[in-house]
Design a protein around this motif. Structure first.
Motif: not given
Ligand code: NAD
Length: 422
Positions: A102-108, A379-385
């Protein structure tokens, strides 16, 4: 017994039921991929001995589950708790997959845990247990395959022991093997406060979008006063919100005029609990969830808001700091009552986002300052929101289902592109 029948814990039932709900809105995704993502990729159980301070050797059981490695190495915390079970770890690993996606970071997603009451161990026993568990995990973990972090019952010191155990085994220092470490061995600025801070960042964004961002008039109640809860309460207090109630495993405290959170933190340092804080009334954890307030932040553990108490939640907004604090039945009841639930995979993602920053910094041996960390976190949290709200509007669904739909879609798209091996 089939794999599906064996999955019986409440947390795992919740995770699978949420997944089924979200999957209904993903008609354009191949059924094979939907089925594939329901299952954890690998599950690992270890039974290992630990010498207690009195000389006895006691056996402990630990787990590590990799739910997905489609988007990158798996990432997830390690929990020390007497209620840890394989099903709980499976649920938490699945939620980590959706959270990272959801937050767009490259992890499983991954998770680990040991069945132990952390309060029953001395500090040397904690160290021996952690080091032995870490050495049992060596076949599974590495900076490029699976990167643990703290969760309930574990701290930066536990991460330091895991980093040292791994480094001693391979023969050189590997800071990127874990995140949530102390700064002196490659930890990141801002990691300790990141989850709680992120919960409040998301709460403020939700209030702002509702046109109700007026901190002084907003009463907040926080369940759990550990890493997530205490930092959420503290950041809310710093931003001028009225934190009217907080709690920990021993019970809660309530003051309609608001609690002075720095003083509550001092009280906890001295007494070990929030209860009996001067000038506040003691309440139970059950009462905390039902206290008159505008926003409720459940930051303790899963399964706290259920069909038994959801109707009595007075808050108009619930922002989930803990993983899985709300059951699917409670979700339905609160939605019916007009309560906005900001789901865990969005609300508590601040921790894994700054963990990701820590890992990137460790791999590059180049460290950022706190201002940069918090700027990128926000920035990342607002983008995911924003992604969650757009998905909710597009499908006409609630925030939890929307967050999962957006997250599952990203993993499915990556899986489709990679293809089934061989
Ligand atoms: P922690 O061990 O630091 O704190 C847990 C808190 O909850 C403590 O105050 C404890 O007393 C309280 N608690 C335990 N059982 C309780 C109960 N039955 N009723 C009420 N309070 C109870 O753990 P944490 O790291 O703050 O994690 C809390 C939750 O947040 C967990 O669900 C965890 O998975 C989730 N989470 C943590 C992080 C992180 O970075 N630490 C990140 C994302 C999600």
């Amino acid at each position: 017994m089939t794999l599906a029948q064996e999955f019986t814990s409440n947390a795992y039932e919740t995770a699978l039921s949420q997944y089924a709900r979200a999957a209904q809105h993903l008609n354009d995704i191949d059924d094979n991929i939907i089925e594939f993502m329901r299952y954890p990729r690998r599950e690992f159980t270890v039974n290992f001995p630990v010498r207690r301070d009195d000389g006895r050797v006691e056996m402990f059981t630990g787990y590590r589950v990799h739910h997905s490695t489609v988007l990158g190495p798996s990432k997830g915390g390690i929990r020390f708790d007497k209620h840890v079970s394989m099903d709980e770890v499976r649920a938490l690993a699945m939620w980590m997959t959706w959270k990272c996606s959801l937050v767009g970071i490259p992890y499983g997603g991954a998770k680990g845990g040991v069945i132990v009451d952390p309060r029953s161990l001395s500090q040397p026993e904690h160290e021996r247990l952690t080091r032995r568990y870490a050495s049992e995990l060596i076949p599974l973990i590495s900076p490029h395959s699976d990167i643990p972090a703290p969760d309930m019952g574990t701290t930066p010191q536990h991460m330091a022991w895991i980093m040292d155990t791994y480094s001693m085994t391979v023969g050189y220092s590997v800071p990127a093997i874990v995140t949530g470490k102390p700064l002196v061995i490659g930890g990141s600025q801002g990691r300790t406060v990141s989850t709680g801070r992120g919960v409040v960042t998301v709460m403020m964004e939700a209030l702002r979008r509702m046109g109700k961002l007026d901190a002084a008039k907003t009463r907040v109640a926080v369940q759990g006063f550990g890493n997530v809860g205490s930092n959420a309460a503290s950041y809310a207090h710093d931003n001028g919100f009225k934190v009217v109630a907080v709690s920990d495993i021993h019970g809660g405290i309530h003051n309609t005029n608001g609690l002075d959170i720095p003083s509550v933190m001092e009280h906890v340092t001295i007494t070990g609990s929030v209860i009996n804080f001067p000038g506040a009334d003691n309440i139970t954890n059950g009462e905390l969830l039902e206290v008159p307030c505008d926003v409720l932040l459940p930051c303790a553990m899963e399964g706290q808001i259920t069909s038994d108490n959801a109707d009595r939640v007075k808050a108009r907004m619930v922002v989930e700091g803990a993983n899985g604090p709300t059951t699917p039945e409670a979700d339905d009841i609160m939605r019916g009552n007009g309560v906005l639930v900001v789901p865990d995979i969005l609300a508590n993602s601040g921790g894994v986002i700054v963990s990701y920053f820590e890992w990137v910094q460790d791999l590059q041996s180049f460290f950022w300052d706190e201002t940069e960390i918090f700027r990128q976190l926000e920035r990342i949290m607002i983008r995911a929101y924003d992604l969650t709200v757009r998905t909710a509007e597009e499908h006409n669904i609630d925030m939890r289902t929307a967050a999962q739909v957006a997250a599952i879609k990203r993993v499915a798209d990556a899986m489709k592109t990679r293809g089934f091996y061989p």
